[in-house]
Design a protein around this motif. Structure first.
Motif, PDB file in Angstrom:
ATOM      1  N   GLY A   6      38.008  21.595  44.473  1.00  0.00           N
ATOM      2  CA  GLY A   6      36.742  21.823  45.159  1.00  0.00           C
ATOM      3  C   GLY A   6      36.817  23.006  46.101  1.00  0.00           C
ATOM      4  N   THR A   7      37.986  23.145  46.765  1.00  0.00           N
ATOM      5  CA  THR A   7      38.174  24.281  47.675  1.00  0.00           C
ATOM      6  C   THR A   7      38.111  25.591  46.912  1.00  0.00           C
ATOM      7  OG1 THR A   7      39.565  22.952  49.124  1.00  0.00           O
ATOM      8  CG2 THR A   7      39.741  25.339  49.343  1.00  0.00           C
ATOM      9  N   ILE A   8      38.782  25.634  45.749  1.00  0.00           N
ATOM     10  CA  ILE A   8      38.756  26.847  44.918  1.00  0.00           C
ATOM     11  C   ILE A   8      37.335  27.141  44.468  1.00  0.00           C
ATOM     12  CG2 ILE A   8      39.401  27.767  42.660  1.00  0.00           C
ATOM     13  CD1 ILE A   8      42.117  26.674  42.981  1.00  0.00           C
ATOM     14  N   ALA A   9      36.623  26.098  44.017  1.00  0.00           N
ATOM     15  CA  ALA A   9      35.255  26.300  43.536  1.00  0.00           C
ATOM     16  C   ALA A   9      34.378  26.872  44.632  1.00  0.00           C
ATOM     17  CB  ALA A   9      34.679  24.960  43.036  1.00  0.00           C
ATOM     18  N   GLY A  10      34.511  26.300  45.839  1.00  0.00           N
ATOM     19  CA  GLY A  10      33.717  26.802  46.950  1.00  0.00           C
ATOM     20  C   GLY A  10      34.059  28.233  47.282  1.00  0.00           C
ATOM     21  N   TYR A 240      36.791  44.751  37.674  1.00  0.00           N
ATOM     22  CA  TYR A 240      38.034  44.001  37.856  1.00  0.00           C
ATOM     23  C   TYR A 240      37.792  42.755  38.708  1.00  0.00           C
ATOM     24  CZ  TYR A 240      42.839  42.877  39.154  1.00  0.00           C
ATOM     25  OH  TYR A 240      44.027  42.217  39.362  1.00  0.00           O
ATOM     26  N   GLU A 241      37.025  42.915  39.814  1.00  0.00           N
ATOM     27  CA  GLU A 241      36.708  41.758  40.652  1.00  0.00           C
ATOM     28  C   GLU A 241      35.898  40.728  39.870  1.00  0.00           C
ATOM     29  OE1 GLU A 241      37.253  40.973  44.093  1.00  0.00           O
ATOM     30  OE2 GLU A 241      38.834  42.464  43.873  1.00  0.00           O
ATOM     31  N   ASP A 242      34.938  41.205  39.066  1.00  0.00           N
ATOM     32  CA  ASP A 242      34.131  40.301  38.242  1.00  0.00           C
ATOM     33  C   ASP A 242      35.018  39.521  37.271  1.00  0.00           C
ATOM     34  OD1 ASP A 242      31.872  41.176  39.523  1.00  0.00           O
ATOM     35  OD2 ASP A 242      31.306  42.600  37.946  1.00  0.00           O
ATOM     36  N   ALA A 243      35.986  40.217  36.682  1.00  0.00           N
ATOM     37  CA  ALA A 243      36.900  39.572  35.729  1.00  0.00           C
ATOM     38  C   ALA A 243      37.781  38.537  36.440  1.00  0.00           C
ATOM     39  CB  ALA A 243      37.759  40.612  35.022  1.00  0.00           C
ATOM     40  N   ALA A 246      35.640  35.462  37.080  1.00  0.00           N
ATOM     41  CA  ALA A 246      35.419  34.745  35.820  1.00  0.00           C
ATOM     42  C   ALA A 246      36.680  33.994  35.385  1.00  0.00           C
ATOM     43  CB  ALA A 246      34.986  35.734  34.731  1.00  0.00           C
ATOM     44  N   MET A 247      37.855  34.623  35.572  1.00  0.00           N
ATOM     45  CA  MET A 247      39.106  33.971  35.188  1.00  0.00           C
ATOM     46  C   MET A 247      39.375  32.744  36.057  1.00  0.00           C
ATOM     47  SD  MET A 247      43.022  35.388  35.412  1.00  0.00           S
ATOM     48  CE  MET A 247      42.970  35.208  37.205  1.00  0.00           C
ATOM     49  N   ILE A 248      39.157  32.872  37.381  1.00  0.00           N
ATOM     50  CA  ILE A 248      39.393  31.745  38.289  1.00  0.00           C
ATOM     51  C   ILE A 248      38.434  30.601  37.988  1.00  0.00           C
ATOM     52  CG2 ILE A 248      39.310  31.013  40.715  1.00  0.00           C
ATOM     53  CD1 ILE A 248      40.229  33.852  41.457  1.00  0.00           C
ATOM     54  N   GLU A 249      37.185  30.914  37.718  1.00  0.00           N
ATOM     55  CA  GLU A 249      36.201  29.884  37.364  1.00  0.00           C
ATOM     56  C   GLU A 249      36.602  29.167  36.080  1.00  0.00           C
ATOM     57  OE1 GLU A 249      32.345  29.040  38.692  1.00  0.00           O
ATOM     58  OE2 GLU A 249      34.248  28.665  39.697  1.00  0.00           O
ATOM     59  N   ALA A 250      37.080  29.945  35.083  1.00  0.00           N
ATOM     60  CA  ALA A 250      37.503  29.339  33.818  1.00  0.00           C
ATOM     61  C   ALA A 250      38.698  28.408  34.037  1.00  0.00           C
ATOM     62  CB  ALA A 250      37.848  30.430  32.808  1.00  0.00           C
ATOM     63  N   LYS A 251      39.677  28.850  34.839  1.00  0.00           N
ATOM     64  CA  LYS A 251      40.849  28.014  35.109  1.00  0.00           C
ATOM     65  C   LYS A 251      40.453  26.755  35.869  1.00  0.00           C
ATOM     66  CE  LYS A 251      44.768  30.082  36.265  1.00  0.00           C
ATOM     67  NZ  LYS A 251      45.635  29.946  35.091  1.00  0.00           N
ATOM     68  N   ARG A 252      39.491  26.886  36.795  1.00  0.00           N
ATOM     69  CA  ARG A 252      39.029  25.723  37.555  1.00  0.00           C
ATOM     70  C   ARG A 252      38.415  24.674  36.639  1.00  0.00           C
ATOM     71  NH1 ARG A 252      34.401  23.792  39.761  1.00  0.00           N
ATOM     72  NH2 ARG A 252      33.175  25.522  38.938  1.00  0.00           N
ATOM     73  N   LYS A 253      37.693  25.155  35.612  1.00  0.00           N
ATOM     74  CA  LYS A 253      37.022  24.244  34.677  1.00  0.00           C
ATOM     75  C   LYS A 253      37.911  23.837  33.501  1.00  0.00           C
ATOM     76  CE  LYS A 253      32.469  26.206  35.740  1.00  0.00           C
ATOM     77  NZ  LYS A 253      31.330  27.006  35.208  1.00  0.00           N
ATOM     78  N   PRO A 260      39.834  39.742  26.938  1.00  0.00           N
ATOM     79  CA  PRO A 260      39.785  41.091  27.521  1.00  0.00           C
ATOM     80  C   PRO A 260      38.950  42.038  26.663  1.00  0.00           C
ATOM     81  CG  PRO A 260      41.907  40.708  26.461  1.00  0.00           C
ATOM     82  CD  PRO A 260      41.177  39.400  26.449  1.00  0.00           C
ATOM     83  N   VAL A 261      38.316  42.999  27.328  1.00  0.00           N
ATOM     84  CA  VAL A 261      37.523  43.994  26.608  1.00  0.00           C
ATOM     85  C   VAL A 261      38.463  44.927  25.852  1.00  0.00           C
ATOM     86  CG1 VAL A 261      35.867  45.887  26.859  1.00  0.00           C
ATOM     87  CG2 VAL A 261      35.738  43.892  28.372  1.00  0.00           C
ATOM     88  N   PRO A 262      38.238  45.150  24.555  1.00  0.00           N
ATOM     89  CA  PRO A 262      39.132  46.035  23.800  1.00  0.00           C
ATOM     90  C   PRO A 262      39.111  47.457  24.336  1.00  0.00           C
ATOM     91  CG  PRO A 262      37.146  45.539  22.529  1.00  0.00           C
ATOM     92  CD  PRO A 262      37.137  44.644  23.729  1.00  0.00           C
ATOM     93  N   ARG A 263      40.255  48.104  24.293  1.00  0.00           N
ATOM     94  CA  ARG A 263      40.342  49.469  24.769  1.00  0.00           C
ATOM     95  C   ARG A 263      39.622  50.400  23.800  1.00  0.00           C
ATOM     96  NH1 ARG A 263      46.388  51.086  26.184  1.00  0.00           N
ATOM     97  NH2 ARG A 263      45.244  52.962  26.831  1.00  0.00           N
ATOM     98  N   PRO A 264      38.918  51.418  24.330  1.00  0.00           N
ATOM     99  CA  PRO A 264      38.237  52.362  23.431  1.00  0.00           C
ATOM    100  C   PRO A 264      39.243  53.201  22.649  1.00  0.00           C
ATOM    101  CG  PRO A 264      38.141  53.133  25.699  1.00  0.00           C
ATOM    102  CD  PRO A 264      38.718  51.760  25.751  1.00  0.00           C
TER     103      PRO A 264
END
Length: 299
Positions: A6-10, A240-243, A246-253, A260-264
């Motif tokens: 819950g602390t992480i989610a908050g 990078y911050e957005d990623a 998103a990663m922390i939210e995924a791990k929480r759930k 990862p976005v493929p390199r051009p």
């Protein structure tokens, strides 16, 4: 464990809110003193123009028990922790030979600009080399009594399109700064020293002169024209911050982290064809945008 999740989610939700630009209270002044231009002197304050509040911050944990760990200074010889009162700054003059510098000695190094931003010269804004600009601050009047003199200096600089060069002591260190009009106040920017800059010649020396068809420049210019817009930092995104969020939210759930976005891939085999294709895509997107705006107006 539920409380920990819950602390992480908050925390993640709070970070996401800050990341979207929630209004934050103005920071405290980092410096108070006087701005001096010739015989004109007025009280001013320097306030930080940047914030780390929206950044994701990590703590270092012990992998075994999941608890936070703290850093410590360790004696290289005894491998024992050195307490703060036993720590002292040292300047190495030879191998394993140091000059001790005490905190009180540093405090006594008072520079003439300790409480005064004395303007030594003005430079045209167009002549400012942006490579030397490092960290911005806001400069504002210290109080109502200083407002008139501050505004006269700011307005005159604005009309002349010039910036002032000065020096200030911030966080116990003298720093060269550039001051320029900005909105109702001024922007004070720390400058990098010339010795910190790497010469562009040393980096650009290996760039070889190449031959190209003049038509390619014309096509590239048309492509640029399609993408020209106003400079709007509010649209900037820290991917990078957005990623991280998103990663922390995924791990929480308990979900898998986002892919990862493929390199051009480099695609300059036929530059002319690629430029024309890019231009055609931009023209198509432009037409779609106009059509969408037209539908909105008719609705």
């Amino acid at each position: 464990m539920a409380g920990f999740a819950g602390t992480i989610a908050g925390g993640v939700r709070l970070l996401a809110i800050c990341h979207r630009g929630t209004r934050m209270t103005a920071p405290r002044a980092a410096w108070k003193g006087f701005l001096k231009v010739g015989s004109v002197t007025c009280g001013v304050k320097i306030v930080g123009a940047t914030s780390e509040a929206s950044k994701v911050h990590f703590k270092i944990l012990n992998r075994k028990d999941g608890l936070p760990v703290k850093s410590a200074y360790i004696d290289e010889a005894t491998e024992e922790e050195v307490e703060p009162e036993d720590q002292v700054k040292g300047f190495e003059i030879d191998k394993d030979s140091y000059i001790h510098v005490e905190p009180d000695e540093l405090k006594k190094l008072k520079l003439t600009s300790d409480h005064t931003l004395e303007v030594g010269e003005f430079v045209d804004l167009g002549d400012v080399d942006t490579r030397y600009l490092e960290k911005p601050y806001y400069l504002i009047p210290a109080d109502g009594a200083a407002a008139q003199a501050f505004e006269v200096i700011r307005k005159a600089m604005d009309e002349k399109k010039v910036a002032a060069r000065s020096c200030v002591v911030l966080y116990q260190r003298g720093r060269e700064v550039l001051i320029q009009p900005f909105g109702k106040g001024m922007l004070l920017t720390e400058l990098r020293s010339h010795g910190e800059m790497i010469s562009e010649q040393s980096v650009f020396a290996d760039i070889k002169k190449v031959e190209y068809d003049a038509d390619l420049i014309e096509i590239a210019s048309l492509l640029i024209d399609k993408k020209v817009t106003s400079f709007d930092p509010s649209k900037f995104e820290d991917t990078y911050e957005d990623a991280l969020i998103a990663m922390i939210e995924a791990k929480r759930k308990g979900k898998a982290p986002p892919k990862p976005v493929p390199r051009p891939k480099e695609n300059v085999v036929n530059l002319a064809e690629i430029l024309r294709k890019s231009l055609a895509q931009e023209n198509g997107q432009s037409k779609k945008g106009k059509a969408a705006r037209s539908r909105k107006r008719s609705a």
